[in-house]
Motif scaffolding. Structure first.
Motif, PDB file in Angstrom:
ATOM      1  N   GLU A  65      64.081  73.004  73.699  1.00 57.95           N
ATOM      2  CA  GLU A  65      63.659  73.916  72.625  1.00 57.95           C
ATOM      3  C   GLU A  65      63.764  73.183  71.294  1.00 57.95           C
ATOM      4  O   GLU A  65      64.770  72.522  71.035  1.00 57.95           O
ATOM      5  CB  GLU A  65      64.641  75.081  72.529  1.00 57.95           C
ATOM      6  N   LYS A  67      63.772  74.027  67.388  1.00 64.46           N
ATOM      7  CA  LYS A  67      63.788  75.121  66.399  1.00 64.46           C
ATOM      8  C   LYS A  67      63.770  74.540  64.994  1.00 64.46           C
ATOM      9  O   LYS A  67      64.125  73.388  64.807  1.00 64.46           O
ATOM     10  CB  LYS A  67      65.069  75.935  66.561  1.00 64.46           C
ATOM     11  N   ASN A  74      64.244  69.839  62.231  1.00 67.43           N
ATOM     12  CA  ASN A  74      64.218  70.355  63.599  1.00 67.43           C
ATOM     13  C   ASN A  74      65.598  70.316  64.245  1.00 67.43           C
ATOM     14  O   ASN A  74      66.337  69.343  64.097  1.00 67.43           O
ATOM     15  CB  ASN A  74      63.249  69.533  64.457  1.00 67.43           C
ATOM     16  N   THR A 116      53.572  74.974  71.351  1.00 64.55           N
ATOM     17  CA  THR A 116      54.270  75.233  70.093  1.00 64.55           C
ATOM     18  C   THR A 116      53.263  75.422  68.965  1.00 64.55           C
ATOM     19  O   THR A 116      53.402  76.315  68.121  1.00 64.55           O
ATOM     20  CB  THR A 116      55.224  74.061  69.752  1.00 64.55           C
TER      21      THR A 116
END
Ligand code: DC
Length: 222
Positions: A65, A67, A74, A116
């Motif tokens: 993941e 984020k 990030n 994404t």
């Protein structure tokens, strides 16, 4: 809108891409961090770096993941664990180009990158094959380059500031080696998209590179 930023290691892509995204209010995605995350996992699990099937299998089983943090950087989570710092270890630099050359690993991560982008709306995505492969329909493509010496010097300064003591020549060799591996691999090697704006960042500061990118984007969209 999708903005693709590609180029070799140390050309200033990450800092420029993140700042451009912040100024435009876009999401920023560092795709190199994703290849680094799989490399961290492979090192921790003692996977043989020559065993492509094992690397692909590991990628498929990893829950990755990416984020956004509060500074538009990030955060990298692998199976729920924050490995944002671990992906920057020198040992990861050494192996990441080998992992990133495996077609099955690329296929999995490129799927995730496209997903994404679809879910994020406006995005600045940075890597090696964004304009040539991941987001071929990006409205803007940039290719940032710089001499190998300038790139090694930037890395050396960055690492020295963080208290890491790495000889300059070692960094120069490592960056040259990664250039070779990233440019010579068969699956989506690093190259300049025909419709990319090329910026040689050697003589420029980060702020100047960001201004150049933003002025191209705003002139072309207004
Ligand atoms: O940008 P970086 O140094 O964090 O990238 C790490 C490695 O990942 C780099 O050697 C090449 C590879 N990479 C890639 O093959 N494709 C991308 N889109 C991004 C990175």
């Amino acid at each position: 809108m999708k903005i693709a930023i590609d180029g070799p290691a140390g050309a200033g892509k990450s800092s420029a891409a993140r700042e451009v995204a912040r100024r435009l209010g876009f999401r920023y995605l560092d795709t190199g961090a994703m290849y680094r995350a799989i490399t961290v996992q492979a090192l921790e699990k003692n996977v043989d770096m020559q065993d492509e099937d094992a690397l692909v299998d590991l990628t498929r089983r990893s829950e990755l993941e990416v984020k956004s943090d509060d500074q538009n950087g990030n955060l990298i989570l692998l199976n729920g664990r924050d490995i944002t710092r671990a992906i920057r270890q020198p040992i990861v630099n050494k192996y990441v180009s080998i992992v990133a050359a495996v077609p099955g690993v690329r296929k999995e991560l490129v799927n995730l990158q496209r997903k994404t982008s679809l879910n994020s709306g406006n995005i600045v995505m940075e890597g090696r094959d964004i304009g040539t492969n991941v987001l071929v329909d990006a409205e803007f493509k940039f290719y940032l380059s710089a001499t190998v010496e300038a790139r090694a010097k930037r890395r050396w300064l960055e690492m020295t500031e963080q208290g890491m003591n790495v000889p300059f020549d070692e960094l120069l060799d490592e960056i040259s080696m990664r250039d070779q591996l990233d440019q010579k691999r068969e699956d989506s090697p690093l190259c300049i998209a025909p419709d990319a704006y090329v910026i040689d960042t050697t003589p420029y500061s980060l702020a100047e590179v960001v201004t150049k990118i933003l002025s191209i984007v705003s002139h072309t969209t207004h």
